[in-house]
Design a protein around this motif. Structure first.
Motif, mmCIF file in Angstrom:
data_model
loop_
_atom_site.group_PDB
_atom_site.id
_atom_site.type_symbol
_atom_site.label_atom_id
_atom_site.label_comp_id
_atom_site.label_asym_id
_atom_site.label_seq_id
_atom_site.Cartn_x
_atom_site.Cartn_y
_atom_site.Cartn_z
ATOM 1 N N TRP A 294 0.908 -1.030 -0.061
ATOM 2 C CA TRP A 294 0.038 -0.247 0.090
ATOM 3 C C TRP A 294 1.025 1.311 0.078
ATOM 4 C CZ3 TRP A 294 -0.214 4.102 3.293
ATOM 5 C CH2 TRP A 294 -1.377 4.993 3.051
ATOM 6 N N GLN A 295 0.496 2.498 -0.742
ATOM 7 C CA GLN A 295 0.912 3.714 -0.635
ATOM 8 C C GLN A 295 -0.123 4.534 -0.827
ATOM 9 O OE1 GLN A 295 4.268 4.361 -0.733
ATOM 10 N NE2 GLN A 295 5.325 2.343 -0.757
ATOM 11 N N PRO A 296 0.178 6.005 -0.194
ATOM 12 C CA PRO A 296 -0.715 6.912 -0.512
ATOM 13 C C PRO A 296 -0.629 7.526 -1.799
ATOM 14 C CG PRO A 296 0.950 7.679 0.901
ATOM 15 C CD PRO A 296 1.361 6.203 0.614
ATOM 16 N N ASN A 297 -1.887 8.053 -2.402
ATOM 17 C CA ASN A 297 -1.970 8.491 -3.575
ATOM 18 C C ASN A 297 -2.423 10.132 -3.581
ATOM 19 O OD1 ASN A 297 -1.764 6.139 -5.139
ATOM 20 N ND2 ASN A 297 -3.840 5.447 -4.321
ATOM 21 N N ILE A 298 -2.891 10.513 -2.536
ATOM 22 C CA ILE A 298 -3.062 12.172 -2.639
ATOM 23 C C ILE A 298 -2.242 12.915 -1.953
ATOM 24 C CG2 ILE A 298 -5.209 13.657 -1.985
ATOM 25 C CD1 ILE A 298 -7.074 11.234 -1.956
ATOM 26 N N GLN A 299 -1.653 13.961 -2.834
ATOM 27 C CA GLN A 299 -0.882 14.889 -2.455
ATOM 28 C C GLN A 299 -1.247 15.833 -1.423
ATOM 29 O OE1 GLN A 299 2.605 14.623 -3.054
ATOM 30 N NE2 GLN A 299 2.167 12.652 -4.098
ATOM 31 N N LEU A 300 -0.542 16.269 -0.421
ATOM 32 C CA LEU A 300 -1.003 17.244 0.306
ATOM 33 C C LEU A 300 -1.749 18.386 -0.342
ATOM 34 C CD1 LEU A 300 -1.569 18.072 3.315
ATOM 35 C CD2 LEU A 300 0.879 18.987 3.518
ATOM 36 N N GLU A 301 -0.990 19.098 -1.165
ATOM 37 C CA GLU A 301 -1.552 20.354 -1.703
ATOM 38 C C GLU A 301 -2.910 19.847 -2.395
ATOM 39 O OE1 GLU A 301 1.385 19.436 -1.982
ATOM 40 O OE2 GLU A 301 2.513 21.101 -1.003
ATOM 41 N N VAL A 302 -3.101 19.122 -3.236
ATOM 42 C CA VAL A 302 -4.363 18.596 -3.599
ATOM 43 C C VAL A 302 -5.351 18.340 -2.664
ATOM 44 C CG1 VAL A 302 -5.296 16.780 -5.309
ATOM 45 C CG2 VAL A 302 -3.149 17.501 -5.839
ATOM 46 N N GLY A 303 -5.035 17.466 -1.741
ATOM 47 C CA GLY A 303 -6.113 17.346 -0.752
ATOM 48 C C GLY A 303 -6.415 18.357 0.033
ATOM 49 N N LEU A 304 -5.652 19.471 0.050
ATOM 50 C CA LEU A 304 -6.246 20.629 0.985
ATOM 51 C C LEU A 304 -7.202 21.464 -0.045
ATOM 52 C CD1 LEU A 304 -2.853 21.978 2.397
ATOM 53 C CD2 LEU A 304 -4.800 20.859 3.794
ATOM 54 N N LYS A 305 -6.638 21.541 -1.409
ATOM 55 C CA LYS A 305 -7.728 22.197 -2.299
ATOM 56 C C LYS A 305 -8.969 21.601 -2.207
ATOM 57 C CE LYS A 305 -4.073 23.931 -5.181
ATOM 58 N NZ LYS A 305 -3.190 23.933 -6.560
ATOM 59 N N GLU A 306 -9.010 20.205 -2.307
ATOM 60 C CA GLU A 306 -10.348 19.375 -2.242
ATOM 61 C C GLU A 306 -11.026 19.562 -1.168
ATOM 62 O OE1 GLU A 306 -9.232 15.400 -3.138
ATOM 63 O OE2 GLU A 306 -8.989 15.768 -5.037
ATOM 64 N N THR A 307 -10.395 19.687 0.128
ATOM 65 C CA THR A 307 -11.074 19.803 1.355
ATOM 66 C C THR A 307 -11.655 21.334 1.518
ATOM 67 O OG1 THR A 307 -9.422 18.180 2.450
ATOM 68 C CG2 THR A 307 -10.751 19.758 3.827
ATOM 69 N N TYR A 308 -10.841 22.221 1.092
ATOM 70 C CA TYR A 308 -11.568 23.515 1.090
ATOM 71 C C TYR A 308 -12.720 23.629 0.293
ATOM 72 C CZ TYR A 308 -11.664 28.791 1.128
ATOM 73 O OH TYR A 308 -12.267 29.967 0.949
ATOM 74 N N LYS A 309 -12.779 22.947 -0.890
ATOM 75 C CA LYS A 309 -13.799 23.106 -1.771
ATOM 76 C C LYS A 309 -14.996 22.362 -0.912
ATOM 77 C CE LYS A 309 -11.616 22.966 -6.257
ATOM 78 N NZ LYS A 309 -11.348 22.398 -7.551
ATOM 79 N N TRP A 310 -14.842 21.245 -0.430
ATOM 80 C CA TRP A 310 -15.793 20.517 0.361
ATOM 81 C C TRP A 310 -16.355 21.591 1.590
ATOM 82 C CZ3 TRP A 310 -17.325 19.189 5.134
ATOM 83 C CH2 TRP A 310 -18.269 18.269 5.549
ATOM 84 N N PHE A 311 -15.406 22.078 2.091
ATOM 85 C CA PHE A 311 -15.896 23.286 3.147
ATOM 86 C C PHE A 311 -16.944 24.163 2.766
ATOM 87 C CE2 PHE A 311 -14.908 27.209 5.178
ATOM 88 C CZ PHE A 311 -15.533 27.024 6.446
ATOM 89 N N LEU A 312 -16.429 24.851 1.598
ATOM 90 C CA LEU A 312 -17.100 25.999 1.138
ATOM 91 C C LEU A 312 -18.541 25.356 0.743
ATOM 92 C CD1 LEU A 312 -14.684 27.456 -1.334
ATOM 93 C CD2 LEU A 312 -15.491 28.458 0.884
ATOM 94 N N ALA A 313 -18.613 24.131 0.386
ATOM 95 C CA ALA A 313 -19.924 23.475 -0.109
ATOM 96 C C ALA A 313 -20.808 23.135 0.876
ATOM 97 C CB ALA A 313 -19.686 22.506 -1.197
ATOM 98 N N ASN A 314 -20.084 23.102 2.022
ATOM 99 C CA ASN A 314 -20.740 22.441 3.220
ATOM 100 C C ASN A 314 -20.825 23.167 4.347
ATOM 101 O OD1 ASN A 314 -21.736 19.317 2.249
ATOM 102 N ND2 ASN A 314 -19.590 19.899 1.494
ATOM 103 N N LYS A 315 -20.336 24.224 4.565
ATOM 104 C CA LYS A 315 -20.266 25.077 5.617
ATOM 105 C C LYS A 315 -21.391 25.605 6.347
ATOM 106 C CE LYS A 315 -19.326 29.560 3.743
ATOM 107 N NZ LYS A 315 -19.661 29.385 2.396
ATOM 108 N N HIS A 316 -22.690 25.742 5.623
ATOM 109 C CA HIS A 316 -23.925 26.018 6.264
ATOM 110 C C HIS A 316 -24.868 24.882 6.689
ATOM 111 C CE1 HIS A 316 -22.743 30.117 5.592
ATOM 112 N NE2 HIS A 316 -22.651 30.071 4.177
ATOM 113 N N LYS A 317 -24.155 23.758 6.411
ATOM 114 C CA LYS A 317 -24.997 22.519 6.666
ATOM 115 C C LYS A 317 -25.052 22.155 8.288
ATOM 116 C CE LYS A 317 -24.923 20.269 2.154
ATOM 117 N NZ LYS A 317 -24.432 19.033 1.403
#
Length: 317
Positions: A294-317
């Motif tokens: 097993w090896q990780p696939n998601i680079q930190l910078e990519v993961g941070l961008k995806e996480t911020y997008k998720w936060f923006l879409a869900n911050k009012h839920k």
């Protein structure tokens, strides 16, 4: 017939990642329960659930979690609830005949000061970090429960030790969250409010290893698919648990600067050294799991961008 997989804590960050992972795998039926429908701190309720649901395997991702502030202010809640969840789910799974279970520990189970990267053998070899000791003790108890049932009853109960996780469905509470979601929210609100400075707790010198939760989910599926004889023979000397980490770390200052860039906050970062840093460095040695394919696939910078997008879409839920 599909195997019935109970994912405890399916609405949390880890549990929801496991649900996403199993949605793409044939031959499994995922069983979940909301906290309102199944109180995992109630032994009677957990017993009834296992009797009625005929579960084949359990992924025990349910836990009370939080950052330094939450651990410091609610220590009794952290140790009681996490001990209760581990005791009830592991014992009642065994009582109902469940042969396979995966327990989720935490990198805070390891001593505050130890060799880096931290090998599985470091468990119980030194004093814990005081700021999250109650949580860590509950997690260590869960590992030992799995070990003990395996030794006494021949079950196949495995434990994994994830490093610091981030990703969709994280807790973005301004005080009770871990460092990445806390800083994403703090920098976002500062940008919206036009603030010129953001406070970051601690000196910024503490070193941490960060792993995207979807990488963790894939690692857990991999661990549970390892043949029992290979798993048990290899990890016996390592207390029957396996580290899951990215293999590299960075300072809190570095991660704060990366998040500020992802969010688009142009102001100044103020590191408040009067707040605790926690463990000076915490990098897990994931070489054993890497050797098993097993090896990780998601680079930190990519993961941070995806996480911020998720936060923006869900911050009012």
């Amino acid at each position: 017939m599909k195997k019935r997989i109970f994912i405890a804590g399916h609405r949390g960050m880890v549990g929801s990642a496991l649900v996403r992972a199993f949605n793409n795998i044939e031959g499994f039926q995922v069983v979940t329960r909301a906290r309102a429908d199944l109180d995992l701190t109630s032994q009677a309720a957990v017993n009834d659930f296992f009797i009625n649901e005929k579960i084949d395997a359990v992924y025990l991702a349910a836990a009370r979690v939080g950052g330094i502030y939450a651990n410091a202010n609610f220590p009794a809640n952290f140790i009681y609830e996490n001990l209760s969840i581990a005791n009830n789910v592991i014992h009642e799974a065994f009582s109902s005949g469940v042969k396979k279970l995966l327990f989720f520990g935490s990198s805070c189970i390891y001593p505050r000061v130890t060799s880096q990267p931290i090998p599985e053998s470091a468990l119980l070899q030194g004093s814990l970090e005081p700021t999250n000791e109650p949580y860590a003790i509950a997690k260590i108890a869960g590992i030992k429960l799995c070990e003990s049932y395996n030794r006494q009853y021949g079950t196949d109960y495995r434990s994994v030790m994830p490093t610091n996780l981030y990703g969709p469905n994280d807790n973005f509470h301004p005080r009770n969250s871990h460092v990445i979601p806390a800083l994403i929210r703090r920098f976002h609100e500062a940008k919206i409010n036009g603030d010129t400075k953001v406070e970051v707790w601690g000196s910024g010198s503490a070193m941490r290893d960060f792993l995207h939760v979807d990488d963790l989910a894939q690692a857990c599926v991999h661990v549970m698919q390892l043949p029992e004889d290979i798993y048990s023979n290899e990890v016996e000397a390592m207390a029957s648990h396996i580290n899951i980490g990215s293999g590299s770390d960075c300072s809190i200052r570095e991660i704060a600067e990366k998040i500020a860039q992802v969010v688009g906050f142009p102001g100044e970062l103020f590191f408040n050294s009067s707040m605790p840093d926690g463990t000076p460095r915490k990098l897990l040695d994931a070489s054993f799991l890497n050797s098993l394919g097993w090896q990780p696939n998601i680079q930190l910078e990519v993961g941070l961008k995806e996480t911020y997008k998720w936060f923006l879409a869900n911050k009012h839920k």
